[in-house]
Motif scaffolding. Structure first.
Motif, mmCIF file in Angstrom:
data_model
loop_
_atom_site.group_PDB
_atom_site.id
_atom_site.type_symbol
_atom_site.label_atom_id
_atom_site.label_comp_id
_atom_site.label_asym_id
_atom_site.label_seq_id
_atom_site.Cartn_x
_atom_site.Cartn_y
_atom_site.Cartn_z
ATOM 1 N N ILE A 133 -8.186 -5.010 0.372
ATOM 2 C CA ILE A 133 -8.217 -3.759 -0.371
ATOM 3 C C ILE A 133 -8.265 -2.637 0.655
ATOM 4 O O ILE A 133 -8.859 -2.795 1.728
ATOM 5 N N GLU A 134 -7.607 -1.535 0.355
ATOM 6 C CA GLU A 134 -7.633 -0.379 1.259
ATOM 7 C C GLU A 134 -8.762 0.547 0.822
ATOM 8 O O GLU A 134 -8.786 1.010 -0.320
ATOM 9 N N LEU A 135 -9.704 0.795 1.737
ATOM 10 C CA LEU A 135 -10.863 1.627 1.443
ATOM 11 C C LEU A 135 -11.176 2.561 2.601
ATOM 12 O O LEU A 135 -10.898 2.244 3.756
ATOM 13 N N THR A 136 -11.812 3.689 2.302
ATOM 14 C CA THR A 136 -12.335 4.559 3.352
ATOM 15 C C THR A 136 -13.635 3.948 3.863
ATOM 16 O O THR A 136 -14.230 3.081 3.194
ATOM 17 N N GLY A 137 -14.108 4.413 4.998
ATOM 18 C CA GLY A 137 -15.392 3.945 5.515
ATOM 19 C C GLY A 137 -16.527 4.233 4.543
ATOM 20 O O GLY A 137 -17.416 3.401 4.344
ATOM 21 N N ASP A 138 -16.486 5.410 3.915
ATOM 22 C CA ASP A 138 -17.524 5.759 2.942
ATOM 23 C C ASP A 138 -17.489 4.823 1.743
ATOM 24 O O ASP A 138 -18.537 4.451 1.202
ATOM 25 N N GLU A 139 -16.275 4.446 1.307
ATOM 26 C CA GLU A 139 -16.160 3.511 0.182
ATOM 27 C C GLU A 139 -16.676 2.129 0.563
ATOM 28 O O GLU A 139 -17.377 1.489 -0.234
#
Length: 169
Positions: A133-139
């Motif tokens: 899954i593609e996520l930001t660091g915060d996510e």
């Protein structure tokens, strides 16, 4: 079962449909990067270590980072000892190649390494050897219920990062 537990985990944020499943393996950093079409450093790998009282510690780091034993000991107060494949499955509910900090079998302490902060988005596995899954660091921090950001890795600082990666057709 593992992929399903991760999708169920993401359902609470309405992100279960964002889990990508591939025809090819994404079981290693290199395979995942090739399959997704990104540099290996953007693969968020989850490393499993023996913690205190037989409870695992998970450290999520950039694909090009390696554990620095001295930093690990200074941060956690114990020696960095990785779990066996059987222990990883027992502790996380995920087999090696699909280990991630989501949809875990047990309540484990998750830490994120600062090596990932270089990237806008990263690609952690989703419980199987052919998912991500593609996520930001915060996510990643929010969805993994991480305890904190730590600095326990080496060999990633100052690494040359290419602008683009050739995607295999």
């Amino acid at each position: 079962m593992s992929l399903e537990s991760v999708k169920a985990h993401f359902k609470q944020w309405g992100r279960e449909q964002d889990v990508m499943e591939f025809d090819s393996s994404s079981a290693t950093v290199e395979l995942a990067a090739e399959t997704i079409g990104v540099i290996p450093a953007r693969i968020a790998k989850t490393l499993s270590f023996r913690g205190e009282e037989e409870k695992a510690i998970l450290v999520v780091a950039a694909g090009d980072a390696k554990i620095d034993n001295k930093k690990f000991r200074q941060t956690f107060g114990i020696k960095a000892r990785m779990l066996s494949a059987e222990e990883v499955l027992e502790q996380t509910g995920h087999a090696v190649g699909g280990v991630c900090p989501f949809g875990l079998k047990n309540d484990l302490d998750v830490y994120l390494d600062v090596s990932m902060k270089r990237f806008e988005t990263l690609f952690p596995a989703c419980g199987s050897a052919n998912s991500a899954i593609e996520l930001t660091g915060d996510e990643i921090f929010e969805y993994s219920l991480a305890k904190e950001w730590v600095d326990v890795c080496k060999d990633w600082e100052g690494a040359e990062l290419p602008e683009k990666v050739a995607v295999r057709s």
